[in-house]
Design a protein around this motif. Structure first.
Motif, PDB file in Angstrom:
ATOM      1  N   LYS A 122       0.817  -1.209   0.000  1.00 13.88           N
ATOM      2  CA  LYS A 122       0.000   0.000   0.000  1.00 13.88           C
ATOM      3  C   LYS A 122       0.853   1.262   0.000  1.00 13.88           C
ATOM      4  CE  LYS A 122      -3.817   2.174   2.502  1.00 13.88           C
ATOM      5  NZ  LYS A 122      -4.763   2.032   3.635  1.00 13.88           N
ATOM      6  N   GLY A 123       0.543   2.151  -0.941  1.00 16.63           N
ATOM      7  CA  GLY A 123       1.175   3.447  -0.986  1.00 16.63           C
ATOM      8  C   GLY A 123       2.518   3.490  -1.675  1.00 16.63           C
ATOM      9  N   GLN A 124       3.074   2.356  -2.078  1.00 17.53           N
ATOM     10  CA  GLN A 124       4.389   2.362  -2.727  1.00 17.53           C
ATOM     11  C   GLN A 124       4.250   2.890  -4.149  1.00 17.53           C
ATOM     12  OE1 GLN A 124       6.953  -0.930  -1.842  1.00 17.53           O
ATOM     13  NE2 GLN A 124       7.792  -0.967  -3.935  1.00 17.53           N
ATOM     14  N   ALA A 125       5.176   3.732  -4.570  1.00 18.53           N
ATOM     15  CA  ALA A 125       5.052   4.404  -5.860  1.00 18.53           C
ATOM     16  C   ALA A 125       5.065   3.427  -7.026  1.00 18.53           C
ATOM     17  CB  ALA A 125       6.171   5.419  -6.018  1.00 18.53           C
ATOM     18  N   MET A 126       5.986   2.483  -7.002  1.00 14.94           N
ATOM     19  CA  MET A 126       6.077   1.519  -8.098  1.00 14.94           C
ATOM     20  C   MET A 126       6.377   0.147  -7.522  1.00 14.94           C
ATOM     21  SD  MET A 126       8.241  -0.442 -10.181  1.00 14.94           S
ATOM     22  CE  MET A 126       9.887   0.257 -10.058  1.00 14.94           C
ATOM     23  N   PHE A 179      -5.346  -5.003 -16.159  1.00 13.58           N
ATOM     24  CA  PHE A 179      -5.773  -5.060 -14.769  1.00 13.58           C
ATOM     25  C   PHE A 179      -6.980  -5.979 -14.611  1.00 13.58           C
ATOM     26  CE2 PHE A 179      -3.730  -0.754 -14.538  1.00 13.58           C
ATOM     27  CZ  PHE A 179      -2.799  -1.075 -13.550  1.00 13.58           C
ATOM     28  N   SER A 180      -6.982  -6.750 -13.534  1.00 18.65           N
ATOM     29  CA  SER A 180      -8.159  -7.524 -13.151  1.00 18.65           C
ATOM     30  C   SER A 180      -8.718  -7.039 -11.817  1.00 18.65           C
ATOM     31  CB  SER A 180      -7.815  -9.016 -13.058  1.00 18.65           C
ATOM     32  OG  SER A 180      -6.737  -9.235 -12.163  1.00 18.65           O
ATOM     33  N   MET A 181      -7.952  -6.190 -11.088  1.00 14.47           N
ATOM     34  CA  MET A 181      -8.426  -5.600  -9.837  1.00 14.47           C
ATOM     35  C   MET A 181      -7.641  -4.332  -9.553  1.00 14.47           C
ATOM     36  SD  MET A 181      -7.843  -5.009  -6.371  1.00 14.47           S
ATOM     37  CE  MET A 181      -6.686  -6.187  -5.678  1.00 14.47           C
ATOM     38  N   LEU A 182      -8.333  -3.303  -9.060  1.00  7.63           N
ATOM     39  CA  LEU A 182      -7.693  -2.051  -8.665  1.00  7.63           C
ATOM     40  C   LEU A 182      -8.273  -1.567  -7.344  1.00  7.63           C
ATOM     41  CD1 LEU A 182      -7.487   0.097 -11.941  1.00  7.63           C
ATOM     42  CD2 LEU A 182      -5.555  -0.617 -10.512  1.00  7.63           C
ATOM     43  N   ASP A 183      -7.393  -1.094  -6.443  1.00  9.09           N
ATOM     44  CA  ASP A 183      -7.801  -0.453  -5.193  1.00  9.09           C
ATOM     45  C   ASP A 183      -6.904   0.770  -5.033  1.00  9.09           C
ATOM     46  OD1 ASP A 183      -8.445   0.409  -2.679  1.00  9.09           O
ATOM     47  OD2 ASP A 183      -7.897  -1.456  -1.646  1.00  9.09           O
ATOM     48  N   CYS A 184      -7.460   1.943  -5.358  1.00  6.10           N
ATOM     49  CA  CYS A 184      -6.662   3.170  -5.373  1.00  6.10           C
ATOM     50  C   CYS A 184      -7.264   4.218  -4.435  1.00  6.10           C
ATOM     51  CB  CYS A 184      -6.590   3.746  -6.785  1.00  6.10           C
ATOM     52  SG  CYS A 184      -5.829   2.629  -7.981  1.00  6.10           S
ATOM     53  N   MET A 196      -0.957   2.132 -14.156  1.00  5.06           N
ATOM     54  CA  MET A 196      -0.560   1.469 -15.392  1.00  5.06           C
ATOM     55  C   MET A 196       0.115   0.148 -15.075  1.00  5.06           C
ATOM     56  SD  MET A 196       2.818   3.652 -16.559  1.00  5.06           S
ATOM     57  CE  MET A 196       3.188   2.509 -17.878  1.00  5.06           C
ATOM     58  N   VAL A 197      -0.016  -0.809 -16.009  1.00  4.66           N
ATOM     59  CA  VAL A 197       0.663  -2.091 -15.897  1.00  4.66           C
ATOM     60  C   VAL A 197       1.463  -2.299 -17.175  1.00  4.66           C
ATOM     61  CG1 VAL A 197      -1.365  -3.325 -16.790  1.00  4.66           C
ATOM     62  CG2 VAL A 197       0.400  -4.580 -15.545  1.00  4.66           C
ATOM     63  N   SER A 198       2.683  -2.804 -17.041  1.00  2.00           N
ATOM     64  CA  SER A 198       3.533  -3.053 -18.202  1.00  2.00           C
ATOM     65  C   SER A 198       4.340  -4.317 -17.965  1.00  2.00           C
ATOM     66  CB  SER A 198       4.464  -1.865 -18.460  1.00  2.00           C
ATOM     67  OG  SER A 198       5.300  -1.627 -17.330  1.00  2.00           O
ATOM     68  N   THR A 199       4.809  -4.919 -19.057  1.00  3.06           N
ATOM     69  CA  THR A 199       5.587  -6.155 -18.967  1.00  3.06           C
ATOM     70  C   THR A 199       6.762  -6.092 -19.926  1.00  3.06           C
ATOM     71  OG1 THR A 199       4.236  -7.240 -20.652  1.00  3.06           O
ATOM     72  CG2 THR A 199       3.571  -7.545 -18.351  1.00  3.06           C
ATOM     73  N   TRP A 239       1.168   7.415 -11.132  1.00  3.92           N
ATOM     74  CA  TRP A 239       2.034   8.556 -11.402  1.00  3.92           C
ATOM     75  C   TRP A 239       1.396   9.818 -10.829  1.00  3.92           C
ATOM     76  CZ3 TRP A 239      -0.720   6.018 -15.143  1.00  3.92           C
ATOM     77  CH2 TRP A 239      -1.616   6.751 -15.924  1.00  3.92           C
ATOM     78  N   SER A 240       2.186  10.866 -10.872  1.00  7.33           N
ATOM     79  CA  SER A 240       1.806  12.122 -10.228  1.00  7.33           C
ATOM     80  C   SER A 240       1.551  11.852  -8.747  1.00  7.33           C
ATOM     81  CB  SER A 240       0.591  12.736 -10.930  1.00  7.33           C
ATOM     82  OG  SER A 240       0.335  14.035 -10.426  1.00  7.33           O
ATOM     83  N   ASP A 241       0.446  12.339  -8.182  1.00  6.20           N
ATOM     84  CA  ASP A 241       0.193  12.165  -6.753  1.00  6.20           C
ATOM     85  C   ASP A 241      -0.791  11.030  -6.460  1.00  6.20           C
ATOM     86  OD1 ASP A 241      -1.947  13.394  -7.908  1.00  6.20           O
ATOM     87  OD2 ASP A 241      -2.208  14.930  -6.359  1.00  6.20           O
ATOM     88  N   SER A 242      -1.085  10.177  -7.444  1.00  3.90           N
ATOM     89  CA  SER A 242      -2.022   9.072  -7.231  1.00  3.90           C
ATOM     90  C   SER A 242      -1.392   7.981  -6.373  1.00  3.90           C
ATOM     91  CB  SER A 242      -2.461   8.480  -8.573  1.00  3.90           C
ATOM     92  OG  SER A 242      -3.178   9.440  -9.321  1.00  3.90           O
ATOM     93  N   VAL A 243      -2.255   7.214  -5.706  1.00  6.48           N
ATOM     94  CA  VAL A 243      -1.804   6.164  -4.790  1.00  6.48           C
ATOM     95  C   VAL A 243      -2.514   4.855  -5.129  1.00  6.48           C
ATOM     96  CG1 VAL A 243      -1.730   5.393  -2.388  1.00  6.48           C
ATOM     97  CG2 VAL A 243      -1.336   7.811  -2.940  1.00  6.48           C
ATOM     98  N   ILE A 244      -1.729   3.770  -5.230  1.00  5.40           N
ATOM     99  CA  ILE A 244      -2.292   2.429  -5.417  1.00  5.40           C
ATOM    100  C   ILE A 244      -2.180   1.677  -4.097  1.00  5.40           C
ATOM    101  CG2 ILE A 244      -2.034   0.206  -6.577  1.00  5.40           C
ATOM    102  CD1 ILE A 244      -0.998   1.633  -9.012  1.00  5.40           C
ATOM    103  N   ASN A 245      -3.324   1.271  -3.545  1.00  7.58           N
ATOM    104  CA  ASN A 245      -3.310   0.446  -2.335  1.00  7.58           C
ATOM    105  C   ASN A 245      -2.986  -1.005  -2.681  1.00  7.58           C
ATOM    106  OD1 ASN A 245      -4.041   2.669  -0.713  1.00  7.58           O
ATOM    107  ND2 ASN A 245      -6.205   2.357  -1.229  1.00  7.58           N
TER     108      ASN A 245
END
Length: 533
Positions: free
Chosen positions: A460-464, A486-491, A500-503, A517-523
């Protein structure tokens, strides 16, 4: 919007469905449900194994070569004459006859009234209806009707009699309906409920249902008139009053001519080179799915006035094989003559072949445009006792072309290992023509390399967040293409949602990244992927 003529297709009553299905199968065994549908519980080696395909509804096709009795319940001499005239058009292309009787039992019973409601039972569904009931109703065909109306209505309804569905409800229909406009029109003009509109107009028939349809045909007699207002101007269809070319081809394939009829036609045909033809055969034409056997065959009349035995290519188009042993099936032709060939569907060893089907293409052996050949891994490449994941062979044309031609490759024989409990296991095979020139090509035959799975970010809260996935050993020898989403998101909701997701993949593993990115947060987040070559 001006009104137009429609056909109301009443669904068969629920209390009659079981009887209708029973009578349909008694009429034509190919009307039966899918051999893998849940109502066909298996015994023997497959007992208790999961059945993966959904149930298939009973079909409504008559037995080929059938004579259907037609009796009028009422009607003027002119109305009856018009039905005889236009119903008979279908029999010019289908191996079905109509016998118009004055009394006694009849599969088809025709009524005329002024209800402005026109309909027909579909195919064998009429067998479940009482002898006193109409199976076809013409509600808007008085004696003074324009000839176009007689032609349009009678051809359409007798298409239903033979088992055809509405073209606009075909599984292949691309019509971009404006549903609110369609519901509104039929409610105001026809008094239909939303469910009636779905049944007659908007609903699509499941592609697995055993009833007659072809590739979508804008000109079919079985399509409704469709004004542009029903599609916001993106599609429209005018009323039809004659069979289209696809209607004729489809009904001829559904009810092909008998051998005697084809032989007679061949004698009368001009001595010109025949057009190539494609037809089909299913093992269930000779036995039931539950009577698993090793061999099925039939003698097929080849339509065409050939001077010598033609070339013939066979390809598999239907498989129902037990997974408890190796999947083994072979589709091939023998005793190829000028006007006939024996078509075979075989298995061997301990394989249980419930059913299989094939199609074939034939053309004159010296045809300047078509050449037919076959490649097998056993032709000097590797034998059955030395299985390989993939193999390549070189095919040379007997007669070089002026420029590289188009090549079609069909599978006609399979010998694949028995099923495995491994999650990554599966029957995968692909035949591909590459390196095409005017003189030949390379045929690559082998397994389809696929891997799939998922990965997640939960810090939770880690940038990348990143990680890697290892593919099952030996899956890829070259870098695969990877698709992920994505199959699930909690932001967090304090800012905009940005994720974003990349491989990045190599033959043995894949690296993944999930990041905001920017000030967004992914839980937390999850993504699924598929990798293939």
């Amino acid at each position: 919007m001006a009104g137009f003529r429609t056909c109301t297709q009443p669904p068969i009553a629920a209390e009659r469905r079981v009887l209708a299905d029973k009578l349909a199968v008694e009429e034509n065994r190919l009307n039966g449900p899918s051999p893998s549908s849940p109502e066909h519980a298996r015994t023997g080696p497959d007992a208790g194994a999961p059945i993966l395909r959904a149930a298939i509804r009973i079909g409504t096709k008559w037995k080929n070569g059938r004579t259907l009795r037609v009796r009028f319940l009422n009607g003027s001499d002119k109305q009856k004459a018009k039905v005889r005239q236009y119903a008979g058009v279908w029999t010019e292309y289908a191996n079905i006859k109509f016998d118009f009787v004055f009394s006694g039992p009849a599969e088809v019973r025709v009524r005329f009234d002024d209800s402005r409601t026109t309909w027909s039972a579909v195919g064998t569904e009429c067998l479940a209806m009482a002898d006193s009931e109409a199976t076809v109703n013409f509600g808007d065909l008085p004696d003074g009707s324009p000839e176009r109306n007689f032609s349009a209505d009678i051809l359409h309804e007798f298409g239903h009699v033979l088992g055809c569905i509405h073209e606009h409800q075909s599984p292949s229909s691309p019509i971009p309906w404006d549903k609110p406009a369609v519901y509104k029109y039929y409610k105001e003009v026809m008094g239909w409920s939303s469910s009636e509109v779905d049944i007659n107009v908007l609903g699509r028939t499941n592609s697995s249902v055993g009833i007659l349809h072809s590739e979508f045909d804008h000109d079919s007699i079985m399509i409704y008139p469709i004004p542009g207002e029903f599609t916001k101007g993106r599609y429209s269809s005018s009323a039809k009053c004659q069979l289209s070319a696809k209607d004729k081809a489809m009904i001829a394939e559904a009810y092909p001519p008998s051998r005697a009829a084809v032989a007679a036609a061949a004698v009368a045909a001009p001595a010109s080179a025949p057009a190539p033809a494609v037809v089909t055969f299913n093992a269930m034409e000779t036995r039931g799915w539950d009577d698993a056997g090793k061999r099925a065959s039939k003698t097929q009349v080849l339509v065409g006035n050939y001077d010598a035995a033609p070339s013939l290519a066979v390809g598999l188009n239907w498989l129902d094989v037990s997974g408890a042993t190796n999947v083994r099936v072979n589709a091939y032709a023998t005793r190829i003559k000028k006007n006939s060939a024996n078509i075979h569907l075989d298995t061997w060893s301990d394989t249980r072949l419930y059913s299989a089907g094939c199609t074939w293409f034939h053309a004159a052996a010296a045809d300047p445009d078509f050449q037919i050949g076959q490649f097998s891994t056993e032709d000097g490449n590797h034998g059955r006792d030395t299985p390989l994941g993939r193999t390549t062979g070189t095919v040379k044309f007997a007669r070089p072309y002026a420029s590289p031609p188009k090549v079609i490759v069909w599978l006609n024989q399979l010998d694949l290992a028995a099923s495995s409990s491994s999650a990554s296991s599966g029957w995968r095979v692909r035949a591909t023509a590459t390196d095409l020139t005017a003189r030949g090509f390379k045929l690559r035959l082998g397994q389809v390399d696929v891997a799939s799975g998922s990965f997640s970010a939960s810090k939770k809260g880690q940038a990348m967040q990143s990680g890697q996935v290892s593919y099952p050993a030996g899956t890829f020898k070259a870098k695969p293409t990877v698709l992920s989403a994505f199959s699930m998101l909690d932001c967090g909701r304090a800012t905009s949602l940005r994720a974003m997701v990349s491989t990045d993949s190599v033959p043995r593993k894949m690296k993944w990244r999930i990041e905001p990115w920017s000030d967004s947060v992914i839980n937390s987040a999850e993504a699924s992927y598929i990798a293939f070559v």
